[in-house]
Each structure stands twice: as structure tokens, then as C-alpha cells.
Design an enzyme around this catalytic site. Structure first.
Site, PDB file in Angstrom:
ATOM      1  N   CYS A   1      24.263  29.096  39.125  1.00  0.00           N
ATOM      2  CA  CYS A   1      23.219  29.800  40.106  1.00  0.00           C
ATOM      3  C   CYS A   1      22.621  31.179  39.675  1.00  0.00           C
ATOM      4  CB  CYS A   1      24.099  29.836  41.144  1.00  0.00           C
ATOM      5  SG  CYS A   1      22.992  30.059  42.851  1.00  0.00           S
TER       6      CYS A   1
ATOM      7  N   LYS B   1      16.539  32.164  52.504  1.00  0.00           N
ATOM      8  CA  LYS B   1      16.763  32.155  52.406  1.00  0.00           C
ATOM      9  C   LYS B   1      17.350  30.577  52.315  1.00  0.00           C
ATOM     10  CE  LYS B   1      22.337  31.786  51.483  1.00  0.00           C
ATOM     11  NZ  LYS B   1      23.686  32.591  51.896  1.00  0.00           N
TER      12      LYS B   1
ATOM     13  N   SER C   1      22.691  27.613  47.835  1.00  0.00           N
ATOM     14  CA  SER C   1      22.354  28.868  48.390  1.00  0.00           C
ATOM     15  C   SER C   1      21.928  29.709  47.533  1.00  0.00           C
ATOM     16  CB  SER C   1      24.139  28.961  48.849  1.00  0.00           C
ATOM     17  OG  SER C   1      24.305  30.098  49.983  1.00  0.00           O
TER      18      SER C   1
ATOM     19  N   HIS D   1      25.389  24.125  43.323  1.00  0.00           N
ATOM     20  CA  HIS D   1      26.616  24.691  43.222  1.00  0.00           C
ATOM     21  C   HIS D   1      26.926  23.092  43.911  1.00  0.00           C
ATOM     22  CE1 HIS D   1      26.481  29.061  43.798  1.00  0.00           C
ATOM     23  NE2 HIS D   1      25.604  28.866  44.907  1.00  0.00           N
TER      24      HIS D   1
ATOM     25  N   GLU E   1      30.395  23.125  42.364  1.00  0.00           N
ATOM     26  CA  GLU E   1      31.398  23.205  42.875  1.00  0.00           C
ATOM     27  C   GLU E   1      31.800  23.813  43.811  1.00  0.00           C
ATOM     28  OE1 GLU E   1      29.891  27.637  42.798  1.00  0.00           O
ATOM     29  OE2 GLU E   1      29.119  25.595  41.809  1.00  0.00           O
TER      30      GLU E   1
ATOM     31  N   ARG F   1      29.858  33.802  58.064  1.00  0.00           N
ATOM     32  CA  ARG F   1      29.319  35.232  57.419  1.00  0.00           C
ATOM     33  C   ARG F   1      27.976  35.734  57.742  1.00  0.00           C
ATOM     34  NH1 ARG F   1      28.680  35.408  51.635  1.00  0.00           N
ATOM     35  NH2 ARG F   1      26.733  34.474  52.159  1.00  0.00           N
TER      36      ARG F   1
END
Length: 229
Positions: free
Chosen positions: A68, A89, A118, A160, A162, A174
Site C-alpha cells: 500500500c 477515498k 483503502s 491489502h 493482509e 472509524r
């Protein structure tokens, strides 16, 4: 740099500093992402230290996997590839197509696969061209996704793999709590409803990528005497 999310005593017990390991050599290294992509690289408070580590990795690590923002940082440092900012985003699970079918890194992959993204920034395919790099996988929505130099000593993954099943959900909640008015992550919740459970559709390819990296670029290729590199 002071960590906001991990207590100092935990870091002192379970982590070490670059100063303590820089005279060693390693089979593999992972440079992870960080939520700093809106900043210019040079404005990140640990940029100079990260540059020292990336320079050190060229002679002291057999294969480095950048993830990333770590991928964007590595592309910028090693190859002068710039990043660009999205209007909003990029968040969700996106489809990707294999470009280099014969790469051991993506051996066993389907022709199309899904991976989470992300981030607020991206790299362009045309900037990567003619940089002694190969784009192994692309997404129409997320752009270049898996990139490697010749021989796989440097690998860059802009997404991502992971991520756990609930990571994007936690990030979304969040951002809602912080009044950032985020879009619902695409292709993630059942029926695109954040009240439904997320669907983890990338697990098998995530295992494949990390296992292929460890097997073909670390285990099978690192010299028995690593100090010979």
C-alpha cells in the site's frame, strides 16, 4: 516518530530499532502501509529514516515486499514514480486481471481475482512503464496492483491482501465516527449494506501471494550464504 496506537512499553519489549539490525542480512523484508498518503513523501516525519532502510534493503535483503503506502513510497524512492490524490477515498474490494501469466508470484491465481484497497492516492500505469518494472496485475478501478522489478528483489502491492475480514468495516466505522462522511466500501458488505456482515472474498489469493513470495522469492532463491549477496 511517536506511536499513537501502541504503548511504548509494548514497543520496547517486542520491537527493536533499525540501528540494532542494520549490520545483518535478511532473506525477506516487508515494508507496510501507513495512513499518511495525503502528505508529500518528504513531509512524513520518518521519511529520511525510511529512505535509509530502503537503500539498505538493496544490498542487505534478498526480496522486499512493499504494501500500500509502502509500495508507493518504494516506487517513488527507487524509481521516481509519483503518486496522485483521488477526489474521494478508494475503499472496497475490487476485481483485478492478471497481466503477466508466467510470474511465479501469482502462480495458481485465477485470471480474475479480488483484493481490498483503502487509500486516498494512486500510481499511474504510464509512470511505471519503462522503469525496469513489470505490472503483474491491474484493476480497472484501482489501477496497477502488483508490480515487480526483474528477478523479484523488489515487489510492490498497492492493495491489502493482509486485511482480515473486518478491517475495512472497522476503518469505515472509524471514519463515520470522525464525521468524514465516507462512502460505503464497494463490493464488501452483503447487499452493500453496512448493517450486514462483510464477505471475505480475497482469502485464498492472499494466502497464495504470501506463500508464493516466501517460496519462490525468499526460500528457493536466497543464497545459502546470505552474506554472499
Amino acid at each position: 516518530h511517536k506511536s499513537k496506537n501502541t504503548p511504548l512499553d509494548y514497543l520496547m519489549e517486542f520491537y527493536t530499532t533499525f540501528e540494532n539490525v542494520k549490520n545483518n542480512k535478511y532473506d525477506g523484508l516487508i515494508i507496510t502501509g501507513a495512513p499518511v498518503e495525503k502528505k508529500e513523501f518528504e513531509d512524513v516525519d520518518y521519511w529520511e529514516e525510511l529512505c535509509d532502510i530502503m537503500e539498505w534493503s538493496k544490498e542487505n535483503v534478498f526480496s522486499t515486499l512493499h504494501i500500500c503506502w509502502g509500495a508507493q513510497a518504494g516506487l517513488y524512492y527507487h524509481y521516481d514514480v509519483p503518486k496522485y490524490e483521488y477526489d474521494k477515498k478508494l475503499s472496497g474490494i475490487f476485481s483485478h486481471n492478471i497481466i503477466e501469466q508466467n510470474s511465479p508470484l501469482i502462480r495458481g491465481f485465477n485470471d480474475e481475482f479480488e483484493m481490498p484497497h483503502s487509500r486516498y492516492t494512486y500510481v499511474k500505469e504510464e509512470d511505471i512503464a519503462n522503469k525496469r518494472l513489470s505490472i503483474l496485475a491491474m484493476s480497472d478501478d484501482a489501477g496497477p496492483a502488483i508490480i515487480s522489478n526483474k528477478g523479484g528483489r523488489q515487489i510492490f502491492v498497492t492493495g491489502h491482501f493482509e486485511y482480515t475480514k473486518n478491517t475495512l468495516k472497522d476503518e469505515y466505522l472509524r471514519d463515520v465516527k470522525n464525521n468524514l462522511n465516507p462512502d460505503i466500501p464497494k463490493n464488501y458488505f452483503k447487499n452493500d449494506n453496512p448493517n450486514e456482515n462483510p464477505v471475505m472474498s480475497w482469502k485464498s489469493h492472499a494466502f497464495l501471494l504470501f506463500m508464493n513470495w516466501l517460496n519462490y522469492y525468499v526460500y528457493q532463491t536466497t543464497p545459502y550464504d546470505i552474506f554472499a549477496i
